[in-house]
Every structure is written in C-alpha cells, then in structure tokens.
Enzyme design. Structure first.
Site, mmCIF file in Angstrom:
data_model
loop_
_atom_site.group_PDB
_atom_site.id
_atom_site.type_symbol
_atom_site.label_atom_id
_atom_site.label_comp_id
_atom_site.label_asym_id
_atom_site.label_seq_id
_atom_site.Cartn_x
_atom_site.Cartn_y
_atom_site.Cartn_z
ATOM 1 C CE LYS A 1 -3.944 2.142 0.222
ATOM 2 N NZ LYS A 1 -3.493 2.907 -0.889
ATOM 3 C CD GLN B 1 3.361 4.696 2.083
ATOM 4 O OE1 GLN B 1 3.876 5.494 1.531
ATOM 5 N NE2 GLN B 1 2.362 4.997 2.921
ATOM 6 C CE LYS C 1 3.974 7.486 5.464
ATOM 7 N NZ LYS C 1 3.605 8.232 4.553
ATOM 8 C CE LYS D 1 4.990 7.520 -2.246
ATOM 9 N NZ LYS D 1 3.970 8.023 -0.888
ATOM 10 N N GLY E 1 -2.961 8.116 -4.348
ATOM 11 C CA GLY E 1 -2.137 9.373 -4.693
ATOM 12 C C GLY E 1 -0.852 9.785 -3.738
ATOM 13 C CG ASP E 2 3.446 10.810 -2.988
ATOM 14 O OD1 ASP E 2 3.146 10.815 -1.474
ATOM 15 O OD2 ASP E 2 4.452 11.532 -3.285
ATOM 16 C CB THR F 1 -2.417 13.728 4.394
ATOM 17 O OG1 THR F 1 -2.673 12.363 3.667
ATOM 18 C CG2 THR F 1 -1.110 13.409 5.106
ATOM 19 C CG ASN G 1 -4.255 15.730 -0.527
ATOM 20 O OD1 ASN G 1 -3.857 15.285 0.517
ATOM 21 N ND2 ASN G 1 -5.374 16.202 -0.771
ATOM 22 C CB SER H 1 -5.551 4.648 1.692
ATOM 23 O OG SER H 1 -5.317 5.979 0.696
HETATM 24 P P1 NDP Z 1 0.581 17.805 -4.171
HETATM 25 O O1 NDP Z 1 1.236 17.411 -5.330
HETATM 26 O O2 NDP Z 1 -0.598 17.921 -3.700
HETATM 27 O O3 NDP Z 1 1.561 19.073 -3.570
HETATM 28 C C1 NDP Z 1 2.904 19.178 -3.304
HETATM 29 C C2 NDP Z 1 3.413 20.528 -2.924
HETATM 30 O O4 NDP Z 1 4.527 20.749 -2.735
HETATM 31 C C3 NDP Z 1 3.017 21.631 -4.089
HETATM 32 O O5 NDP Z 1 2.706 22.793 -3.807
HETATM 33 C C4 NDP Z 1 4.184 21.589 -4.838
HETATM 34 O O6 NDP Z 1 4.582 22.705 -5.631
HETATM 35 C C5 NDP Z 1 5.300 21.615 -3.627
HETATM 36 N N1 NDP Z 1 6.544 20.628 -4.083
HETATM 37 C C6 NDP Z 1 6.637 19.514 -4.563
HETATM 38 N N2 NDP Z 1 7.892 19.397 -4.942
HETATM 39 C C7 NDP Z 1 8.547 20.355 -4.484
HETATM 40 C C8 NDP Z 1 9.772 20.590 -4.667
HETATM 41 N N3 NDP Z 1 10.839 19.974 -5.386
HETATM 42 N N4 NDP Z 1 10.325 21.888 -4.347
HETATM 43 C C9 NDP Z 1 9.374 22.810 -3.653
HETATM 44 N N5 NDP Z 1 8.207 22.615 -3.486
HETATM 45 C C10 NDP Z 1 7.637 21.272 -4.028
HETATM 46 O O7 NDP Z 1 1.285 16.743 -3.054
HETATM 47 P P2 NDP Z 1 0.733 16.289 -1.676
HETATM 48 O O8 NDP Z 1 0.401 17.400 -0.851
HETATM 49 O O9 NDP Z 1 0.109 15.094 -1.654
HETATM 50 O O10 NDP Z 1 2.146 15.739 -1.056
HETATM 51 C C11 NDP Z 1 3.014 16.433 -0.181
HETATM 52 C C12 NDP Z 1 4.085 15.705 0.584
HETATM 53 O O11 NDP Z 1 3.291 14.849 1.322
HETATM 54 C C13 NDP Z 1 4.852 14.789 -0.161
HETATM 55 O O12 NDP Z 1 6.286 14.536 0.503
HETATM 56 C C14 NDP Z 1 3.920 13.250 -0.105
HETATM 57 O O13 NDP Z 1 4.919 12.149 -0.195
HETATM 58 C C15 NDP Z 1 3.592 13.712 1.310
HETATM 59 N N6 NDP Z 1 2.216 12.686 1.685
HETATM 60 C C16 NDP Z 1 1.202 12.741 0.995
HETATM 61 C C17 NDP Z 1 0.179 12.139 1.127
HETATM 62 C C18 NDP Z 1 -1.174 12.133 0.606
HETATM 63 O O14 NDP Z 1 -2.265 11.378 0.881
HETATM 64 N N7 NDP Z 1 -1.401 12.933 -0.336
HETATM 65 C C19 NDP Z 1 0.142 11.200 2.375
HETATM 66 C C20 NDP Z 1 1.306 11.363 3.151
HETATM 67 C C21 NDP Z 1 2.437 12.134 2.947
HETATM 68 P P3 NDP Z 1 3.892 22.968 -6.850
HETATM 69 O O15 NDP Z 1 2.629 23.379 -6.918
HETATM 70 O O16 NDP Z 1 4.842 24.026 -7.520
HETATM 71 O O17 NDP Z 1 4.210 21.676 -7.818
HETATM 72 O O1 2IT Z 2 2.974 8.824 1.515
HETATM 73 C C1 2IT Z 2 1.923 8.474 1.827
HETATM 74 O O2 2IT Z 2 1.389 7.789 2.682
HETATM 75 C C2 2IT Z 2 0.754 8.627 0.768
HETATM 76 N N1 2IT Z 2 1.042 9.384 -0.353
HETATM 77 C C3 2IT Z 2 -0.608 8.021 0.886
HETATM 78 C C4 2IT Z 2 -0.618 6.594 0.355
HETATM 79 C C5 2IT Z 2 -1.901 5.839 0.497
HETATM 80 O O3 2IT Z 2 -2.029 4.715 -0.033
HETATM 81 O O4 2IT Z 2 -2.879 6.490 0.723
#
Ligand code: NDP
Ligand code: 2IT
Length: 444
Positions: free
Chosen positions: A90, A111, A114, A126, A165-166, A209, A240, A376
């Site tokens: 997952k 992961q 976590k 992943k 998603g990620d 998240t 997100n 999830s």
């Molecule tokens: P999104 O794609 O929705 O948003 C990512 C954000 O971070 C955007 O604002 C993006 O900017 C910015 N960003 C991405 N890469 C860079 C970079 N190299 N330098 C600077 N800014 C950057 O992703 P999420 O919000 O889903 O994910 C954010 C983090 O949270 C990641 O580390 C992800 O692995 C983690 N995560 C996500 C989960 C989820 O359920 N979605 C769960 C647990 C962890 P821009 O708009 O310019 O692209």
């Molecule tokens: O980093 C993470 O935990 C995620 N991007 C969510 C993974 C999931 O299966 O919901």
C-alpha cells in the site's frame, strides 16, 4: 562491528547511487539500535535487517503516450513492492520530474513503518513516474495515466497492491487510472484509493493527511500542557497535505501564515485564506503569485523562505529535504516549539538532530502523516464490505488512529529509555509489528 553497522555499510555499498534511500535507511536503523541489540542473535540469524531493507520486487517500465501535438513521449514508470508481511502493499504514486528508483525506494521503505503504525493491515509500497503533470492538458494527463496503468495493472489488485495519490497524483489521475484498470482487468474492485465518491472513494480521504497531521499535533501539544488556540503556524507546500493541514489548524484556533510551492512562497500575516488557496491550486492549478494578486495582506517571495518566519509550530508539507540545518537553527532561534512532518522526510538528519537537541518536539512523517494512508485503508474496508461510511464516522476513526499513534510512539520511546524521541519511538513501534510477522512467516 555491530549488526546495525554491518547492514548499514552493506546498504550503502549496494545502493550507492540512491542518496534518499540511504538517508531513510540510516535514520531508521540508527534509531532501532536498542531493539536490535536486545535481539541481535535472533535478528541476525534470520537476516531481518537485510530482508527489511531489500524490496520484495522493484518494477520499472516504459510509459509511452502521445502529446497534443501528436508527438510520442516516453516516461519511466516504477512500482516498488517493499514488504507485505502485515498486508497487501500500500502506498501512493508520485508524478514528478525528479522521480527515480532511489526516491521511490525511500518512500516505499518509509511506508512499511508508517503503515504498521496505523494499526491497520497494510504492507509497504510506492510507485510513480518522472512524468511532469504541470502544464499538461486533461487529454495528455489521461493518455499518460492510461498508458501507465496498462503496464501497472499486471502487478496490482485489491488483495495484492493498492496504490493511491502522492505528489502530482490527485483525484483526476486516480480516476483515469481506475477507469483503465477496470477496462483491462474487467473487474470493479478497490484496487486504488483516493477514488471519487461516486465510484468507491471514501469521504474524508481528501482531507485525511492534513487533518490527521493536526490531530496528532494537537494531541502532542495537549500532552505538553499546551493547545493549538492562538498559535502561529508556518506551513510549506500548497498541495493536498498543506491545504487541509491549514484548514484544520485554523479550525483549531491557530493562525497559519505561510504556504509555498516549487517556485515561491507566501507570507500572509492575517492568516492564509484557504478558500482562495484552494481556488488557485485545486481549480486553476496556478502559481502562488495568483494568491498574492488576489489578497492585499499577502506578500509573495521567489525561492524558499517559510522557515524564516517566527512561529510556534512548523509543519513541512511539500517534499523531501526541504527543511535544512540552517532552517532548523532559524526555527529554534525564533522560539519554535514543535515540528511535525506532513511530507515524507522533509527534514534532513542533521536538522532533525538539531531540533531534538534544542528541545523542539519533533514528530517524523511516518507517524505524523499516517492519516492519509490510514484513511486509504478505511476506504479499502468500505470497498470490501460494499458500503460507505459518513464523513463523521471516517473522521472520528481518523482522529482515534492519530491519537493512538501519538501514544504508541511516545510509549515505545519511553520503553527504550528515550523519552521524547518520537522519531525513535515511531521507528521502533512500526518495526516491532512487522518483524514479528516476518519471523512468524519464516524465510520469505
Ligand atoms: P501535491 O502534489 O498535492 O502538492 C505538493 C506541494 O509541494 C505543491 O505545492 C508543490 O509545488 C510542492 N512541491 C513539490 N515538490 C517540490 C519541490 N521539489 N520543491 C518545492 N516544492 C515542491 O502533493 P501532496 O500534498 O499530496 O504531498 C506533499 C508531501 O506529502 C509529499 O512529501 C508526499 O509524499 C507527502 N504525503 C502525501 C500524502 C497524501 O495523502 N497525499 C500522504 C502522506 C504524505 P507546485 O505546486 O509548484 O508543484
Ligand atoms: O505517503 C503516503 O502515505 C501517501 N502518499 C498515501 C498513500 C496511500 O496509500 O494512501
């Protein structure tokens, strides 16, 4: 040489071109020392550390698709199925030009721990691609997602591996991928999470998240005699995780004064306007300059800089290695009390150590951002029983999970004489369950 050092040396040699993976393994194995020392003979004989740092399999494939000009483009796709000792693989799918095997391996490795911490039956995996969704039309996104899933569909399934998603993968991408899986396999099943609400998605998954991060942060504050009310919070990212973290922090009475994206950052001393941020990022998929243009109280700055702003709580929610040692020093100098990671591995190891040594309550992403994957897993449960739960029901379960995670990591740290070291507590609590399952299942 100790067993931990032996394996660390081996991992560094075997994966020399994957710095993020080495960083993640180093952090985990170093903090597991007391547990490993207490069980050294058993773990070594069973090669537990060698097995837990080597993925079950890593799948890499070509993703050809046609752009709007009729040109064929080629990207590289990945799925790393790391460990399924406690449940089906997952973990999310990251779509970003920086994606490579080492990054997917670090994310898949984290992961495992976590997912174990959520207390739900999910293993670690992943995936993703170096595809850049920025500036692409909806048709191009669909063409990519369909091609990506055409290959990925051979390796996943509701009881095998359930992606989500990620970075760069949200509801739109999950929808296109789900449609293609259904078409190829001829089966409607919970093979992905983060689905739309009309076809098997869970209420509160979108928010999970960010909300979960705040539920854990609030519990941590409460246990230190503090509350969220009136606190100044600095958040990075504008995706997100950042958006829903901001929303929940504000509901809890805190003021969030920053957000950022890959080109710049916003300081909004009156507090981030979440509705405007959602409009700019979720609807228009635009730059933060548009936020600043629509909001007189906001300043836009190019580059990075959110950690310079004075705050009580800092929540990195963008990407890996975005909070460096200089940032940690600045946060401490400004009186920041608490750092909880919404992103995966946003804080470098030296910055983490600096924060911990200077009395900052620091909770790493494996615990603090587990609310997304936990929800999830709740989506998987709903799909299995062919029912959907109300927002309140899912949200209540999420709150309960996050509060339990905080207490489990706190207890684990105390059991090994490391009170207040939530990084070690999370790694230990996550590891213990997986290692017991691995030992019970024999050599596999
Ligand atoms: P999104 O794609 O929705 O948003 C990512 C954000 O971070 C955007 O604002 C993006 O900017 C910015 N960003 C991405 N890469 C860079 C970079 N190299 N330098 C600077 N800014 C950057 O992703 P999420 O919000 O889903 O994910 C954010 C983090 O949270 C990641 O580390 C992800 O692995 C983690 N995560 C996500 C989960 C989820 O359920 N979605 C769960 C647990 C962890 P821009 O708009 O310019 O692209
Ligand atoms: O980093 C993470 O935990 C995620 N991007 C969510 C993974 C999931 O299966 O919901």
């Amino acid at each position: 040489m100790s067993y931990v050092d032996e394996v660390l040396e081996y991992v560094k040699k075997k994966n020399a071109s994957e710095p993020e993976f080495i960083q993640a393994v180093t952090e985990v194995l170093n903090s597991l020392r007391p547990v490993v020392e207490a069980n050294e003979e058993l773990y070594k004989k069973n090669a537990i550390l060698e097995r837990i740092t080597e993925p079950d399999r890593q799948i890499m494939f070509r993703v050809p698709w046609v752009d709007d000009k009729g040109q064929v483009q080629v990207n590289r796709g990945f799925r790393v199925q790391f460990n399924n000792a406690i449940g089906p693989y997952k973990g999310g799918l990251r779509l970003h030009p920086s994606v490579n095997l080492g990054i997917i391996k670090f994310l898949g490795f984290e992961q495992i721990f976590k997912n174990s911490l959520t207390s739900l039956p999910i293993g670690g995996g992943k995936g993703g691609s170096d595809f850049d969704p920025k500036g692409k039309s909806d048709r191009e996104i669909m063409a990519f997602c369909q091609s990506f899933m055409t290959e990925l569909s051979k390796y996943i399934g509701a009881n095998v591996d359930v992606p989500a998603g990620d970075i760069g993968t949200g509801a739109r991408e999950i929808g296109f991928m789900f449609g293609q899986y259904k078409r190829i396999r001829g089966t409607f099943e919970g093979v992905l999470t983060g689905k739309g609400l009309t076809y098997g998605g869970s209420l509160a998954r979108t928010e999970a998240t960010g909300y979960g991060l705040l539920y854990l942060t609030q519990e941590l504050m409460k246990c230190h005699g503090e509350s969220m009310e009136g606190k100044t919070v600095v958040i990075s990212g504008a995706g997100n995780v950042a958006i829903y973290a901001t929303q929940k922090a504000q509901q809890m009475g805190a003021k969030v004064v920053t957000c950022s994206d890959s080109t710049g950052w916003i300081y909004d001393p009156e507090g981030i306007d979440v509705a405007l941020l959602k409009e700019v990022k979720e609807v228009k998929r635009a730059r933060l300059t548009e936020y600043a243009a629509a909001r007189p109280s906001a300043e836009y700055h190019e580059g990075r800089g959110v950690w310079k702003i004075k705050c009580d709580i800092a929540l990195p929610c963008a990407t890996q290695n975005e909070l460096l040692i200089e940032d940690a020093k600045q946060l401490v100098a400004n009186g920041c009390k608490c750092v909880c990671e919404g992103a995966n591995m946003p804080t470098t190891i030296d910055a983490t150590e600096y924060l911990q040594q200077n009395g900052v309550w620091f909770v790493g992403g494996k615990a603090a951002n587990a609310g997304g994957v936990a929800t999830s897993a709740l989506e998987m449960s709903q799909n299995s029983e062919r029912l959907s739960w109300s927002f309140e029901e899912v949200d209540a379960k999420l709150q309960n999970i996050m509060v339990n995670i905080y207490h489990n990591i706190d207890d684990a740290a105390k059991r090994y004489g490391m009170e207040g070291n939530y990084v070690a507590g999370a790694n230990i609590a996550g590891f213990e369950k997986v290692v017991n399952a691995m030992l019970a299942q024999g050599v596999c």
